[in-house]
Write an enzyme that holds these catalytic residues in place. Structure first.
Site, PDB file in Angstrom:
ATOM      1  N   TYR A  56       0.873  -1.324   0.011  1.00 21.52           N
ATOM      2  CA  TYR A  56       0.023   0.200   0.002  1.00 21.52           C
ATOM      3  C   TYR A  56       0.781   1.116   0.085  1.00 21.52           C
ATOM      4  CZ  TYR A  56      -5.009  -0.697   0.342  1.00 21.52           C
ATOM      5  OH  TYR A  56      -6.298  -1.155   0.074  1.00 21.52           O
ATOM      6  N   GLU A  58      -0.229   4.812  -0.387  1.00 20.67           N
ATOM      7  CA  GLU A  58      -1.255   6.238  -0.567  1.00 20.67           C
ATOM      8  C   GLU A  58      -0.023   7.140  -0.510  1.00 20.67           C
ATOM      9  OE1 GLU A  58      -2.206   3.969   1.376  1.00 20.67           O
ATOM     10  OE2 GLU A  58      -4.312   3.671   1.505  1.00 20.67           O
ATOM     11  N   ASP A 202      -7.875  13.333 -24.657  1.00 20.29           N
ATOM     12  CA  ASP A 202      -8.038  11.779 -24.278  1.00 20.29           C
ATOM     13  C   ASP A 202      -7.392  11.060 -25.160  1.00 20.29           C
ATOM     14  OD1 ASP A 202      -8.632   9.229 -23.634  1.00 20.29           O
ATOM     15  OD2 ASP A 202     -10.525   9.627 -22.939  1.00 20.29           O
ATOM     16  N   THR A 228      -5.387   5.817 -21.505  1.00 16.55           N
ATOM     17  CA  THR A 228      -4.802   4.404 -20.826  1.00 16.55           C
ATOM     18  C   THR A 228      -3.523   3.919 -21.306  1.00 16.55           C
ATOM     19  OG1 THR A 228      -6.322   3.505 -22.666  1.00 16.55           O
ATOM     20  CG2 THR A 228      -7.515   3.768 -21.096  1.00 16.55           C
ATOM     21  N   LYS A 231      -3.334   0.230 -24.724  1.00 13.73           N
ATOM     22  CA  LYS A 231      -3.901   0.108 -26.106  1.00 13.73           C
ATOM     23  C   LYS A 231      -2.664   0.130 -27.111  1.00 13.73           C
ATOM     24  CE  LYS A 231      -8.597   1.583 -24.936  1.00 13.73           C
ATOM     25  NZ  LYS A 231      -8.662   2.608 -23.868  1.00 13.73           N
ATOM     26  N   ARG A 237      -2.898  -2.776 -17.933  1.00 11.85           N
ATOM     27  CA  ARG A 237      -4.230  -2.154 -17.751  1.00 11.85           C
ATOM     28  C   ARG A 237      -3.912  -0.974 -16.780  1.00 11.85           C
ATOM     29  NH1 ARG A 237      -8.186  -5.064 -21.095  1.00 11.85           N
ATOM     30  NH2 ARG A 237      -9.646  -3.552 -20.063  1.00 11.85           N
TER      31      ARG A 237
HETATM   32  N1  DSN Z   1     -13.537  -0.155 -24.332  1.00 11.96           N
HETATM   33  C1  DSN Z   1     -12.724   0.950 -25.027  1.00 11.96           C
HETATM   34  C2  DSN Z   1     -12.530   0.668 -26.440  1.00 11.96           C
HETATM   35  O1  DSN Z   1     -12.927  -0.313 -27.066  1.00 11.96           O
HETATM   36  O2  DSN Z   1     -12.629   1.659 -27.147  1.00 11.96           O
HETATM   37  C3  DSN Z   1     -13.009   2.359 -24.585  1.00 11.96           C
HETATM   38  O3  DSN Z   1     -13.102   2.455 -23.276  1.00 11.96           O
END
Ligand code: DSN
Length: 420
Positions: A56, A58, A202, A228, A231, A237
């Site tokens: 942990y 924080e 974003d 994120t 991707k 993740r």
């Molecule tokens: N689920 C993601 C996507 O497939 O684009 C977006 O959050």
């Protein structure tokens, strides 16, 4: 004192062990075309499956609430330094659990409940957290979504400007989940400045393309950038928020203690590894291959009579309008899955159909590019997609394609997976 027994997963929980093994096979034997998915490296997997999950922490490096942070502080500092160097930003917070909490923290940093905000509408490829009505962000803020031009399905900047002038938003989001073209961050910033709004880009889908230099960067254009990490960036993740020094304190306070408690240190370590990988010269070549493959797949599909929204792509994804193929998105995606090609059904702009069975499919090339596939494989893929979509109930045909797909996949093993 006897040691606690500590058997391996296959012994403790054969059910979960077996499901993981089956998923490894599925990810290996099928072609992954979901535009938001990828394969992480073995190194990223190792870091995210490490003992750092036990701690942990924080707070932030050098200022934590619990003791024992000697190594965690180093992990988080490394992650931040690498991300800052990779994107050329002043400040990054690597603690958001994923994209949605990152975006929520941006609202907390800059908005009061009830403030006016703007983002691309969900049916046009925006994200839920950009103010769509079923999301907390559409319920706690006055959301005024913008869309695409009916004529060419590009971002309707006239509408963005008109809505911004009418509603004076505190925050404007730009960045999309199903838009196959370059986002003009400068035009968004000009509009944000005209109305005194904060612009947040974003870049969840295109972060790897930005890092690899094949999509313009929003750095020094948007005041805040969220993403994120899993991707096109090929990390674990997770989520991140980048900003200039001026907004650093507000962002950090909004992430912790505003939205979250302790960070997921195993994820932070894996983000550090991914940022290191993305700063290597090979990653630039990888990012270029993603875009080249998307263009090759677009060519292959156009040549087989498919309609693509905007007629093609500049990035990693294609939005395919199936209307003229006399099939909707859901049965097409199901047939493709049976044929070993995994994608998702997706609304097209101004879709007359319902979201659960819309008129299109979305495909992306980040994952196939991680396997080393190239233009020849994209041509084969287009042919298989054409056959499966033309005969979605022909199970013998779908099984034959699945066999051919598996054979091709054997020559392109995905990173991170050793199938036993
Ligand atoms: N689920 C993601 C996507 O497939 O684009 C977006 O959050």
């Amino acid at each position: 004192m006897p040691m606690l027994s500590d058997p391996p997963l296959a012994v403790v929980d054969p059910d979960i062990a077996s499901l993981i093994q089956q998923e490894e096979r599925r990810e290996t034997h099928k072609i992954r075309l979901i535009a938001s998915e990828n394969y992480v490296s073995r190194a990223v997997l190792e870091a995210s499956g490490s003992v750092l999950t036990n701690k942990y922490s924080e707070g932030y490096s050098g200022k934590r609430y619990y003791e024992g942070q000697q190594l965690i502080d180093q992990v988080e500092t490394l992650a931040c330094d690498r991300v800052k160097a990779l994107f050329g930003v002043d400040h990054v917070n690597v603690q958001p659990y994923s994209g949605s909490p990152a975006n929520l923290a941006v609202y907390l940093a800059f908005c009061e409940p009830g403030d006016s905000i703007m983002g691309m509408g969900l049916p046009f490829g925006g994200h839920l957290t950009h103010g769509w009505n079923v999301s907390i962000t559409g319920r706690y803020f006055q959301s005024h979504p913008y869309g695409l031009r009916p004529s060419d399905h590009r971002i309707d900047f006239d509408q963005v400007r008109a809505l911004a002038k009418e509603h004076r938003p505190r925050l404007i989001w730009c960045g999309l989940s199903a838009y196959p073209r370059v986002v003009d961050f400068g035009e968004f910033r000009a509009i944000a400045d005209e109305v005194g709004a904060i612009l947040c880009a974003d870049i969840a889908h295109i972060a790897g393309l930005v890092a690899g230099g094949v999509h313009p960067s929003p750095v020094k254009v948007a005041q805040v950038i969220t993403t994120t990490t899993h991707k096109t960036l090929r990390g674990p993740r997770g989520g991140m928020i980048m900003c200039d020094e001026e907004h650093a304190k507000a962002i950090d306070k909004a992430v912790f203690p505003g939205v979250q408690g302790g960070p997921h240190n195993h994820t932070t370590a894996a983000i550090a590894v991914a940022a290191r990988e993305a700063s290597q010269p090979e990653f630039k070549a990888y990012a270029r291959r993603i875009v080249d493959n998307a263009k090759a797949l677009a060519e292959g599909l156009l040549g087989r009579g498919f309609d693509l929204i905007t007629g093609g792509t500049d990035n990693h994804l294609l939005l395919v309008d199936l209307t003229r193929k006399s099939i909707s998105g859901r049965p097409a995606a199901r047939a493709l899955d049976a044929a070993g090609i995994v994608c998702n059904c997706n609304a097209i702009p101004f879709d007359p159909r319902k979201p659960f069975d819309p008129s299109g499919i979305r495909v992306g090339t980040a994952a196939v590019s991680s396997r080393g596939m190239g233009k020849d494989e994209m041509a084969r893929l287009a042919a298989w997609i054409d056959q499966a979509v033309a005969s979605p109930t022909d199970s013998a045909l779908l099984a034959r394609i699945a066999g051919e797909v598996q054979e091709l996949c054997a020559s392109f093993p995905p990173p991170g997976i050793v199938v036993g």
